[in-house]
Design a protein around this motif. Structure first.
Motif, PDB file in Angstrom:
ATOM      1  N   CYS A   7       0.825  -1.208   0.000  1.00  0.00           N
ATOM      2  CA  CYS A   7       0.000   0.000   0.000  1.00  0.00           C
ATOM      3  C   CYS A   7       0.864   1.264   0.000  1.00  0.00           C
ATOM      4  O   CYS A   7       0.599   2.221  -0.737  1.00  0.00           O
ATOM      5  CB  CYS A   7      -0.911  -0.053   1.229  1.00  0.00           C
ATOM      6  N   LEU A   8       1.918   1.229   0.814  1.00  0.00           N
ATOM      7  CA  LEU A   8       2.831   2.383   0.883  1.00  0.00           C
ATOM      8  C   LEU A   8       3.559   2.565  -0.454  1.00  0.00           C
ATOM      9  O   LEU A   8       3.751   3.686  -0.932  1.00  0.00           O
ATOM     10  CB  LEU A   8       3.832   2.179   2.023  1.00  0.00           C
ATOM     11  N   ARG A   9       3.938   1.444  -1.061  1.00  0.00           N
ATOM     12  CA  ARG A   9       4.625   1.525  -2.362  1.00  0.00           C
ATOM     13  C   ARG A   9       3.730   2.161  -3.411  1.00  0.00           C
ATOM     14  O   ARG A   9       4.184   2.937  -4.248  1.00  0.00           O
ATOM     15  CB  ARG A   9       5.051   0.124  -2.826  1.00  0.00           C
ATOM     16  N   LYS A  10       2.432   1.832  -3.361  1.00  0.00           N
ATOM     17  CA  LYS A  10       1.471   2.372  -4.330  1.00  0.00           C
ATOM     18  C   LYS A  10       1.377   3.897  -4.196  1.00  0.00           C
ATOM     19  O   LYS A  10       1.303   4.615  -5.190  1.00  0.00           O
ATOM     20  CB  LYS A  10       0.097   1.738  -4.064  1.00  0.00           C
ATOM     21  N   THR A  11       1.389   4.361  -2.957  1.00  0.00           N
ATOM     22  CA  THR A  11       1.369   5.804  -2.714  1.00  0.00           C
ATOM     23  C   THR A  11       2.672   6.429  -3.190  1.00  0.00           C
ATOM     24  O   THR A  11       2.669   7.445  -3.891  1.00  0.00           O
ATOM     25  CB  THR A  11       1.195   6.077  -1.196  1.00  0.00           C
ATOM     26  N   ALA A  12       3.792   5.807  -2.831  1.00  0.00           N
ATOM     27  CA  ALA A  12       5.122   6.382  -3.099  1.00  0.00           C
ATOM     28  C   ALA A  12       5.374   6.539  -4.596  1.00  0.00           C
ATOM     29  O   ALA A  12       5.940   7.542  -5.043  1.00  0.00           O
ATOM     30  CB  ALA A  12       6.201   5.499  -2.471  1.00  0.00           C
ATOM     31  N   ILE A  13       4.921   5.551  -5.369  1.00  0.00           N
ATOM     32  CA  ILE A  13       5.256   5.524  -6.796  1.00  0.00           C
ATOM     33  C   ILE A  13       4.600   6.668  -7.560  1.00  0.00           C
ATOM     34  O   ILE A  13       5.069   7.083  -8.611  1.00  0.00           O
ATOM     35  CB  ILE A  13       4.895   4.136  -7.364  1.00  0.00           C
ATOM     36  N   LYS A  14       3.512   7.209  -7.014  1.00  0.00           N
ATOM     37  CA  LYS A  14       2.794   8.302  -7.685  1.00  0.00           C
ATOM     38  C   LYS A  14       3.404   9.667  -7.394  1.00  0.00           C
ATOM     39  O   LYS A  14       3.029  10.659  -8.014  1.00  0.00           O
ATOM     40  CB  LYS A  14       1.334   8.324  -7.211  1.00  0.00           C
ATOM     41  N   LEU A  15       4.324   9.720  -6.447  1.00  0.00           N
ATOM     42  CA  LEU A  15       4.830  11.027  -5.992  1.00  0.00           C
ATOM     43  C   LEU A  15       5.760  11.674  -7.007  1.00  0.00           C
ATOM     44  O   LEU A  15       6.567  11.006  -7.649  1.00  0.00           O
ATOM     45  CB  LEU A  15       5.583  10.862  -4.668  1.00  0.00           C
ATOM     46  N   LYS A  16       5.619  12.985  -7.141  1.00  0.00           N
ATOM     47  CA  LYS A  16       6.595  13.786  -7.887  1.00  0.00           C
ATOM     48  C   LYS A  16       7.549  14.350  -6.835  1.00  0.00           C
ATOM     49  O   LYS A  16       7.164  15.215  -6.044  1.00  0.00           O
ATOM     50  CB  LYS A  16       5.893  14.933  -8.626  1.00  0.00           C
ATOM     51  N   LEU A  17       8.752  13.832  -6.816  1.00  0.00           N
ATOM     52  CA  LEU A  17       9.702  14.241  -5.776  1.00  0.00           C
ATOM     53  C   LEU A  17      10.433  15.510  -6.176  1.00  0.00           C
ATOM     54  O   LEU A  17      10.583  15.825  -7.357  1.00  0.00           O
ATOM     55  CB  LEU A  17      10.705  13.116  -5.524  1.00  0.00           C
ATOM     56  N   LYS A  18      10.889  16.218  -5.164  1.00  0.00           N
ATOM     57  CA  LYS A  18      11.702  17.409  -5.369  1.00  0.00           C
ATOM     58  C   LYS A  18      12.974  17.226  -4.553  1.00  0.00           C
ATOM     59  O   LYS A  18      12.924  16.701  -3.440  1.00  0.00           O
ATOM     60  CB  LYS A  18      10.908  18.627  -4.854  1.00  0.00           C
ATOM     61  N   LYS A  19      14.113  17.603  -5.122  1.00  0.00           N
ATOM     62  CA  LYS A  19      15.370  17.573  -4.365  1.00  0.00           C
ATOM     63  C   LYS A  19      15.811  19.001  -4.112  1.00  0.00           C
ATOM     64  O   LYS A  19      15.841  19.825  -5.038  1.00  0.00           O
ATOM     65  CB  LYS A  19      16.492  16.898  -5.167  1.00  0.00           C
ATOM     66  N   VAL A  20      16.183  19.273  -2.864  1.00  0.00           N
ATOM     67  CA  VAL A  20      16.820  20.551  -2.536  1.00  0.00           C
ATOM     68  C   VAL A  20      18.203  20.193  -1.990  1.00  0.00           C
ATOM     69  O   VAL A  20      18.317  19.520  -0.961  1.00  0.00           O
ATOM     70  CB  VAL A  20      16.007  21.361  -1.510  1.00  0.00           C
ATOM     71  N   ILE A  21      19.244  20.592  -2.715  1.00  0.00           N
ATOM     72  CA  ILE A  21      20.616  20.250  -2.332  1.00  0.00           C
ATOM     73  C   ILE A  21      21.349  21.533  -1.972  1.00  0.00           C
ATOM     74  O   ILE A  21      21.371  22.490  -2.760  1.00  0.00           O
ATOM     75  CB  ILE A  21      21.342  19.499  -3.473  1.00  0.00           C
ATOM     76  N   GLU A  22      21.893  21.540  -0.757  1.00  0.00           N
ATOM     77  CA  GLU A  22      22.564  22.743  -0.234  1.00  0.00           C
ATOM     78  C   GLU A  22      23.893  22.358   0.385  1.00  0.00           C
ATOM     79  O   GLU A  22      24.052  21.235   0.859  1.00  0.00           O
ATOM     80  CB  GLU A  22      21.722  23.387   0.880  1.00  0.00           C
ATOM     81  N   GLU A  23      24.805  23.288   0.429  1.00  0.00           N
ATOM     82  CA  GLU A  23      26.052  23.077   1.143  1.00  0.00           C
ATOM     83  C   GLU A  23      26.392  24.319   1.930  1.00  0.00           C
ATOM     84  O   GLU A  23      26.273  25.439   1.433  1.00  0.00           O
ATOM     85  CB  GLU A  23      27.186  22.764   0.183  1.00  0.00           C
TER      86      GLU A  23
END
Ligand code: ECB
Length: 155
Positions: free
Chosen positions: A46-62
């Protein structure tokens, strides 16, 4: 941290995320029941089904030699902070809930993370190609390939 990885990036593709999540922990119904009375671990169908639909965003900082990678979504967020070349304890809270010994290093132009824990051959690699941020997430023979474009730029 190479300056080119820094910034805000929006997902444009996500291949074999399902296979990667299954490799992180596929559990039978009985195992899921046992885990629910102890500590949630692994990733349910069930969690995988939710996760696969997500549009992820990466914020990379240093900042001051410390790199921070935020993975953001409408469902859950995950942040990791590290210094390149120094092993650290990574707890994948909200993901597969594991405690890992992680080390991030540069391999040429690729920022590579080795994650030592219960799973074999677990880690990830980031690099820039054609102005896009590429990510391979791997675990136990499964590879998930994600590509992100810089926020505000066209494909
Ligand atoms: C945090 C957004 C994803 C939420 C998905 C929720 C549940 C599914 C459970 C586990 C899926 C396993 C991994 C999720 C995939 C991406 C999150 C971070 C992956 C990662 O290790 O990113 C690295 C490299 O950018 C930095 O932490």
């Amino acid at each position: 941290m190479s300056a080119s990885l820094c910034g805000t990036w929006d997902m444009v593709s996500n291949v074999n995320f399902e296979g990667y999540m299954v490799a992180l922990g596929l559990h039978s119904e009985l195992e899921l029941k046992l885990m629910s009375i102890s500590r949630q671990s692994g990733i349910s169908p069930c969690l995988r089904k939710t996760a696969i639909k997500l549009k992820l965003k990466k914020v990379i900082e240093e900042q001051g030699g410390v790199c921070r990678i935020k993975t953001l979504s409408v469902f859950r967020n995950y942040t990791t902070s590290f210094t390149v070349g120094h092993q650290f304890e990574e707890v994948t809270r909200g993901l597969d809930n594991q405690c890992l010994k992680s080390t991030v290093t540069w391999d040429g132009d690729r920022l590579v993370c080795e994650q030592i824990g219960q799973k074999k051959n677990r880690g990830w690699a980031h690099w820039i190609e054609d102005d896009k941020l590429h990510l391979e997430l791997y675990c136990d023979g499964q590879v998930c390939k994600q590509v992100f474009k810089k926020k505000g730029l066209k494909d």
